[in-house]
Enzyme design. Structure first.
Site: not given
Length: 413
Positions: A105-106, A11
């Site tokens: 973003d993960e 993350d």
């Protein structure tokens, strides 16, 4: 044990904020808000320093600045965020045997079986350090036997840390946490549980599954499993070319530009709604034209991740005009959104007002109840409307156009 899995979760910490701090080093360590400027803007992301004042994402900017008057506001840079996301995706793609890009973003990585050859935590930690070194952005890491526990581990490791939960220790790790630490437990569910005296995951795990089902329906069964550290959700392989598309072959070939524009709007709204229903964002648009002589041409462009109709429409029309040869009759047009990632409206918060976001939510709610064609932009509907952004309602619709326009004036802008 047979069937034991190893799942890593990556993350990017405060992703939008981290990119802004990389662009301007003087922002590091300060209360920073990324989002829409002015009184009607919305916070898309905020630094840890800003969070100490009670600020959170999706909060009206005006309220955030009342809580922290000295906060610094940046308008956001969708292109730069998308570029960094693509760069991290490329690095993970080169190294990981199987990965899922769950949002901009993960990432989840399925590393099952790799421990036979080398230490999984060592390998994952080295990949994390490689990403940090090349992007200069912070990234947190959780490693566990399933997706849910690895995500919780990542959250506990933040900011910019890493944490491994050994197989068999999942329940022990989760037990002391508050119930809202479990992914997908929102404020309402957490409040329901607390009213019944359930404060911790340990207490939740000890409640009979049948009772939880009686309280919360099917969600109660899922919640019991999570509280006991059980999550069988697979890592879904990420395919860059996965797409949502639509096309229309006309009954007679046409050169009517107004009609073609209207069809582009209709198709873009249709698959834009599908994107939002699936909680997805697109990073690439393709427009296709087939002429009367069956010559077929396509053109595509990469865009900052979005699911907003007004952004998608602008890009679709731009591609169409680059492709369109006015001398030829058109037989078919099509629109495709690809490079899809899971995600919500957050990445667009820095360009839209709170009213615009509420408008999209209201429109999608109406479409979900009555069908996507229930409400459309005027340029995609009946000829009695001038091209523009006026809503079009079906004849027997229970919602009147005038009422809708008064309630959501932004729709006509």
């Amino acid at each position: 044990m047979d069937g034991q899995r190893t799942i890593a979760h990556f993350d990017m910490d405060c992703f939008f904020v981290s990119v802004e701090c990389l662009k301007d080093r003087s922002l590091k360590g300060k209360p920073l808000l990324v989002g829409g400027r002015g009184d009607r803007g919305v916070v898309a992301a905020c630094s840890y320093e800003a969070r100490t004042f009670g600020i959170h994402s999706a909060m009206p900017m005006k309220m955030a600045l009342r809580l922290c008057p000295h906060a610094i506001v940046r308008g956001g840079d969708a292109e730069e965020y998308s570029r960094f996301s693509a760069e991290v995706t490329a690095m993970i793609s080169e190294e990981a045997p199987l990965y899922e890009k769950s949002s901009i973003d993960e990432f989840y990585l399925d590393l099952t079986g790799m421990d036979k050859y080398f230490g999984t935590m060592k390998w994952t930690s080295e990949l994390r350090q490689k990403i940090i070194r090349k992007t200069q952005l912070p990234i947190s890491l959780g490693l566990a036997s399933n997706k849910m526990v690895s995500k919780v581990a990542t959250n506990e490791a933040k900011p910019n840390g890493q944490l491994s939960i050994p197989f068999g220790d999942e329940k022990t790790f989760l037990a002391p946490m508050a119930v809202d630490k479990i992914p997908m437990v929102g404020k309402e569910t957490a409040a329901q549980l607390r009213r019944r005296g359930v404060e911790t995951v340990k207490t939740l795990s000890e409640i009979p599954i049948g009772l939880l089902e009686a309280w919360l329906g099917k969600n109660g069964i899922s919640l019991w499993k999570k509280a006991n550290g059980i999550d069988e959700t697979p890592v879904i392989p990420y395919h860059e070319q996965k797409s949502i598309s639509t096309e229309n072959t006309f009954s007679s070939d046409t050169i009517d530009l107004q009609f073609l524009h209207s069809e582009l709007v209709r198709m873009t709204e249709k698959i834009g709604f599908e994107l939002r229903q699936q909680d997805r964002l697109t990073g690439c648009i393709t427009v296709k034209i087939r002429y009367s002589d069956f010559e077929t041409v396509t053109k595509q462009m990469s865009i900052p991740y979005t699911s907003s109709d007004h952004v998608l429409l602008e890009k679709v029309k731009e591609l169409f005009h680059k492709l369109y040869d006015r001398r030829l009759l058109v037989r078919l047009i099509g629109v495709r959104f690809s490079h899809l990632v899971s995600g919500n409206y957050q990445i667009s918060l820095f360009e839209d007002t709170h009213e615009m976001i509420s408008l999209y939510q209201a429109i999608d709610s109406i479409k979900s109840q009555f069908g996507w064609e229930f409400i459309m932009r005027g340029s995609s509907s009946a000829p009695r409307f001038e091209p523009g952004l006026q809503p079009f309602m079906k004849e027997k619709a229970p919602v009147k156009e005038a009422v809708f326009k008064r309630r959501y004036p932004g729709w006509g802008r």
